[in-house]
Every structure is written in structure tokens, then in C-alpha cells.
Design a protein around this motif. Structure first.
Motif, short mmCIF file in Angstrom:
data_model
loop_
_atom_site.label_atom_id
_atom_site.label_comp_id
_atom_site.label_asym_id
_atom_site.label_seq_id
_atom_site.Cartn_x
_atom_site.Cartn_y
_atom_site.Cartn_z
N SER A 123 0.60 -1.26 0.03
CA SER A 123 -0.07 0.03 0.17
C SER A 123 0.90 1.22 -0.08
O SER A 123 0.38 2.50 0.15
N THR A 124 2.39 1.01 0.18
CA THR A 124 2.99 2.28 0.23
C THR A 124 4.07 2.42 -0.98
O THR A 124 4.64 3.21 -1.11
N ASP A 125 4.26 1.27 -1.74
CA ASP A 125 5.38 1.41 -2.78
C ASP A 125 4.81 2.46 -3.72
O ASP A 125 3.50 2.61 -4.06
N SER A 126 5.87 2.89 -4.37
CA SER A 126 5.48 3.93 -5.47
C SER A 126 4.97 3.51 -6.73
O SER A 126 4.81 2.54 -7.19
N THR A 127 4.20 4.59 -7.21
CA THR A 127 3.51 4.29 -8.59
C THR A 127 4.50 3.78 -9.78
O THR A 127 4.25 2.81 -10.36
N ALA A 128 5.57 4.38 -9.63
CA ALA A 128 6.82 3.91 -10.76
C ALA A 128 7.11 2.34 -10.20
O ALA A 128 7.32 1.62 -11.32
N ASN A 129 7.12 2.14 -9.11
CA ASN A 129 7.82 0.70 -8.87
C ASN A 129 6.72 -0.30 -9.08
O ASN A 129 7.06 -1.60 -9.72
N LYS A 130 5.26 0.15 -8.89
CA LYS A 130 4.31 -0.87 -9.27
C LYS A 130 4.19 -0.90 -10.89
O LYS A 130 3.76 -2.21 -11.18
N GLN A 131 4.46 -0.14 -11.54
CA GLN A 131 4.56 -0.20 -13.01
C GLN A 131 5.76 -1.26 -13.56
O GLN A 131 5.38 -1.85 -14.28
N ALA A 132 6.81 -1.00 -12.76
CA ALA A 132 7.94 -1.79 -13.19
C ALA A 132 7.44 -3.30 -12.58
O ALA A 132 7.85 -4.04 -13.38
N ALA A 133 6.79 -3.33 -11.65
CA ALA A 133 6.59 -4.56 -11.08
C ALA A 133 5.70 -5.50 -12.01
O ALA A 133 5.70 -6.56 -12.49
N LEU A 134 4.68 -4.64 -12.71
CA LEU A 134 3.78 -5.35 -13.61
C LEU A 134 4.39 -5.51 -14.80
O LEU A 134 4.10 -6.94 -15.26
N ALA A 135 5.08 -4.74 -15.30
CA ALA A 135 6.03 -5.32 -16.57
C ALA A 135 6.88 -6.45 -16.15
O ALA A 135 7.10 -7.51 -17.08
N LEU A 136 7.39 -6.56 -15.02
CA LEU A 136 8.47 -7.61 -14.73
C LEU A 136 7.55 -8.87 -14.66
O LEU A 136 8.06 -10.00 -15.04
N LEU A 137 6.38 -8.90 -14.06
CA LEU A 137 5.66 -9.93 -13.66
C LEU A 137 5.24 -10.60 -14.90
O LEU A 137 5.16 -11.71 -15.12
N SER A 138 4.95 -9.72 -16.06
CA SER A 138 4.27 -10.02 -17.13
C SER A 138 5.32 -10.88 -17.90
O SER A 138 5.18 -11.91 -18.46
N VAL A 139 6.70 -10.49 -18.04
CA VAL A 139 7.81 -11.32 -18.60
C VAL A 139 8.31 -12.34 -17.95
O VAL A 139 7.97 -13.54 -18.61
N GLN A 140 7.93 -12.51 -16.70
CA GLN A 140 8.16 -13.78 -15.88
C GLN A 140 7.14 -14.76 -16.32
O GLN A 140 7.42 -15.74 -16.44
N GLN A 141 5.84 -14.43 -16.50
CA GLN A 141 4.70 -15.19 -16.62
C GLN A 141 4.87 -15.67 -18.13
O GLN A 141 4.60 -17.02 -18.51
N GLN A 142 5.26 -14.86 -19.17
CA GLN A 142 5.57 -15.34 -20.34
C GLN A 142 6.52 -16.38 -20.50
O GLN A 142 6.48 -17.22 -21.23
N VAL A 143 7.61 -16.14 -20.01
CA VAL A 143 8.88 -17.07 -19.92
C VAL A 143 8.35 -18.50 -19.47
O VAL A 143 8.66 -19.60 -20.04
N ALA A 144 7.52 -18.43 -17.83
CA ALA A 144 7.17 -19.78 -17.30
C ALA A 144 6.36 -20.28 -18.22
O ALA A 144 6.23 -21.66 -18.27
N THR A 145 5.34 -19.55 -18.95
CA THR A 145 4.58 -20.29 -19.95
C THR A 145 5.13 -21.02 -21.07
O THR A 145 4.90 -21.99 -21.33
N VAL A 146 6.04 -20.41 -21.64
CA VAL A 146 6.93 -20.84 -22.75
C VAL A 146 7.63 -22.29 -22.36
O VAL A 146 7.69 -23.38 -22.98
N ILE A 147 8.09 -21.99 -21.10
CA ILE A 147 8.98 -23.44 -20.52
C ILE A 147 7.80 -24.28 -20.20
O ILE A 147 8.27 -25.41 -20.53
N ALA A 148 6.58 -24.08 -19.74
CA ALA A 148 5.89 -25.16 -19.48
C ALA A 148 5.13 -25.72 -20.55
O ALA A 148 5.02 -26.98 -20.62
N GLN A 149 4.71 -24.84 -21.71
CA GLN A 149 4.05 -25.41 -22.70
C GLN A 149 5.23 -26.40 -23.36
O GLN A 149 4.89 -27.50 -24.01
N ALA A 150 6.33 -25.96 -23.74
CA ALA A 150 7.13 -26.58 -24.43
C ALA A 150 7.60 -28.02 -23.76
O ALA A 150 7.80 -28.86 -24.30
#
Length: 381
Positions: free
Chosen positions: A298-325
Motif C-alpha cells: 500500500s506504500t510502494d511508489s507508482t513507478a515501482n508498481k508499473q515496473a512490477a507489472l512489467a516484470l511479472l508479465s515477462v516472468q509469466q511469459q517465460v514460465a508459460t513458454v517453458i511449461a508448454q514446451a
């Protein structure tokens, strides 16, 4: 300052405050000859079980963040081995003469190391970070500091998070695909992919955390099984991370694969290549930034949250590629085959990343024969 620089140049980790006080008093009473003898004896021993060139390589990386060419390493290793200069004399000479980015890197690392030592002392945790896992984690963060203030800022933030993970019972790790509860975590000290006598194995708690005791060895982290709390489904993949990393994710898995395959010179080069290939800004430390924690804060900055969303998206894409393959490769096979398939996919992705991130090769310069070094002046504390 000099003691701190010598300590992380030789051992790769900061010198704690109490040890600095002891050394200062000893030097005041007996002079620098006492410490110089210790340095030469220790580095001489390391060279006897490895090589003089490898010691030079370690010192250059730890202290100044420099990657010397093979001819330079061979030349200076032989120069020390032949008795032209001692290890201590070479380190002191380099501290006095190396300029440019190397000098700035050492200055930044000294400031980061000193800040961490003071923080650990203030938090009464200086005695809790002496285990192999803790030292590997601190080293992996300190070595990311380069010649810029921004790299020091990121390292300070990462060390603050690491210090928060230091508990009386050991070092806390977190597994993220989503958070993974009930996962089995092996500290694979010898790198053979299975548990051997003396290697630690344990399970993550309901929040995806596990505390490695001080007795645990440093080594590659391997996580399997458990439940992905983001999806509520069983986690069937394999997550890994290099020794010292406290956040185990799909990205740390790629980084570890690059290091173990020799596709990058070290952890830091591997991390940089993965971030470049996947479009992750260099301002984000993928080995310490927890995107789920940022998003739930509830206290982290907007910039950090935007970076977090972008990073989580990349992590999930990598995880999905690994799992499906992996599923495609191992369909109808045993769990062991599925694990092997996952590891094969990760290796292939790491190789593809290595191939995609190219740098212009440089032609090593032939080392010039050095002039006889002048006797280094006695450094100030």
C-alpha cells in the motif's frame, strides 16, 4: 576505507564494523607489515590450489570490476609467481594507479560495502551473515556495483532487502511463479542436480518462503513441486537460481542456466544478457525485486508498481513458454522425464538469449613489459 577495499577485493564481501576496529588497533600497534603478511599468505595459498592467473582475475573483478584479457592475466600471474612483486604489493599498486571506470567502481563498492556493514551492525545482524549462503548473496549483490551512482543505489536497495531476509534461523528465500507453497528446495552444492550428504533440502511455507539455516552450504538452488498460489494449481516445473540469490523465479532459472552452460562469463553478465534480450530495463534488479510484494504494497511508489507489472508479465511469459514446451516434449512420460524436458527447454532458451545478445569483439592488446614497480606507499586507514 583502505581496509574495506582490501577486504572486498580479496574476499568479495564487506568487512564488518567490529573487525575493522580490531584491524585498525592491530595496525596502529604493529604497522601494515602484519596485515601484508596475512594477505600474501592467504592469496599464495589460493594460488597454490588454483593458479596465480586466477587469483589476479579474482582480484581485478572483486576490486575494480575489470575483466582482464587472457594474455594480461597470464602475464601478471607469471610476474607475481616469479617473485617480481607480491600479491599485496600488486593490489596496493593497483589501488594507487588504476584510474577511470575501474577506480570509480572501487570507490562505489567501498561506499556500498561500508554502508552495508554499518546497517548490519545497527540491526545487530553482523554475526548472522557469516554462513556460506549469506556470503554468496552479499557477494552477488556487491559485484553488481559498477562505476555509476545508479548501480550503487540499486545495490544498496538490494542489500537492504537482503538484510531484511537475514533471520536468527538463517537466510529467507522466496519462490515466485506466483508464490509457490510446499515446494521442495535443494541447495545443490556440487552442482550434480541431486541431493547428496551435507546438502540442504527443505520446503517452502504457505507464503512461498523458506529459511536456509547457517549450516547450509552455498550452491545452486533447485525448486520443484508445491502449489502456485497465483493459479491454485500444482507447480510441475523446475525453478533454479545461482548460489547466493534469494529470489527464485523463471528469470533466475534462465540466468542460472546461462552461467552453468558457460554462456556468460559470470552471474552479472548473464543477468545483463537476460534483461537485454527480454527488454527489462537495467534499473530493475531481477534477482532481488519481488513484483508481487510491490503490487500488494500500500506504500510502494507508482513507478515501482508499473515496473512490477512489467516484470511479472515477462516472468509469466517465460514460465508459460517453458511449461508448454516441456509438456509437448514429455507428454505421456514420467515425472523424471518431465523434469528433464523442462531443463532442456530452459537450456535452449538460455542458448537463444546468448546468441541474440551480441557484442563487438575486441582484440586483446599485448601486455607491455612493466617497469619495476616502485615500493607502494603505506596506505592510510
Amino acid at each position: 576505507q583502505t581496509l574495506q577495499k582490501l577486504h572486498f577485493t580479496i574476499l568479495g564481501v564487506p568487512m564488518d564494523v567490529q573487525m575493522q576496529d580490531v584491524f585498525v588497533k592491530k595496525i596502529e600497534a604493529e604497522g601494515w607489515v602484519w596485515l601484508n603478511s596475512i594477505i600474501n599468505d592467504y592469496l599464495g595459498y589460493v594460488a597454490s590450489i588454483s593458479s596465480h592467473a586466477s587469483v589476479i582475475n579474482m582480484l581485478a573483478k572483486n576490486g575494480w570490476g575489470l575483466q582482464l584479457s587472457d594474455p594480461d592475466l597470464e602475464f601478471w600471474g607469471k610476474y607475481v609467481k616469479d617473485g617480481n612483486i607480491t600479491f599485496e604489493g600488486l593490489v596496493t599498486l593497483a589501488m594507487q594507479t588504476v584510474g577511470g571506470p575501474g577506480k570509480d567502481t572501487m570507490t562505489q563498492r567501498e561506499q556500498v560495502a561500508q554502508r552495508y556493514s554499518a546497517a548490519a551492525e545497527a540491526a545487530k545482524k553482523a554475526a548472522l551473515d557469516e554462513g556460506a549462503v549469506a556470503k554468496a548473496a552479499i557477494n552477488s549483490i556487491l559485484m553488481t556495483v559498477k562505476d555509476t551512482a545508479k548501480s550503487a543505489e540499486l545495490a544498496n536497495a538490494a542489500l537492504d532487502k537482503f538484510l531484511a531476509s537475514v533471520k536468527d534461523a538463517g537466510i529467507s528465500l522466496t519462490l515466485i511463479d506466483g508464490y509457490i507453497s510446499g515446494a521442495s528446495v535443494l541447495v545443490d552444492a556440487n552442482g550434480n542436480g541431486k541431493q547428496d550428504p551435507g546438502e540442504y533440502v527443505g520446503k517452502t511455507d504457505a507464503s512461498g518462503n523458506i529459511v536456509l539455516p547457517p549450516s547450509a552450504p552455498a550452491g545452486k538452488l533447485i525448486a520443484t513441486g508445491g502449489t502456485d498460489l497465483l493459479t491454485g494449481k500444482a507447480f510441475t516445473g523446475v525453478l533454479t537460481a545461482p548460489a547466493g540469490v534469494t529470489l527464485v523465479t523463471p528469470l533466475s532459472t534462465l540466468i542460472e542456466s546461462m552461467v552453468s552452460q558457460g554462456l556468460a562469463t559470470d552471474l552479472f553478465a548473464a543477468t545483463s544478457q537476460v534483461q537485454t534480450a527480454l527488454g527489462i530495463p537495467s534499473t530493475v534488479d531481477v534477482l532481488s525485486f519481488d513484483p508481487l510484494a510491490s503490487l500488494s504494497s500500500s506504500t510502494d511508489s507508482t513507478a515501482n508498481k508499473q515496473a512490477a507489472l512489467a516484470l511479472l508479465s515477462v516472468q509469466q511469459q517465460v514460465a508459460t513458454v517453458i511449461a508448454q514446451a516441456s509438456t509437448s516434449i514429455s507428454k505421456g512420460s514420467t515425472a523424471a522425464d518431465a523434469t528433464s524436458a523442462s531443463q532442456a527447454v530452459v537450456s535452449a532458451l538460455a542458448s537463444a538469449i546468448s546468441s541474440s545478445v551480441t557484442t563487438a569483439p575486441t582484440t586483446p592488446t599485448t601486455p607491455t613489459t612493466p617497469t619495476t614497480p616502485t615500493t607502494p606507499t603505506t596506505p592510510t586507514t
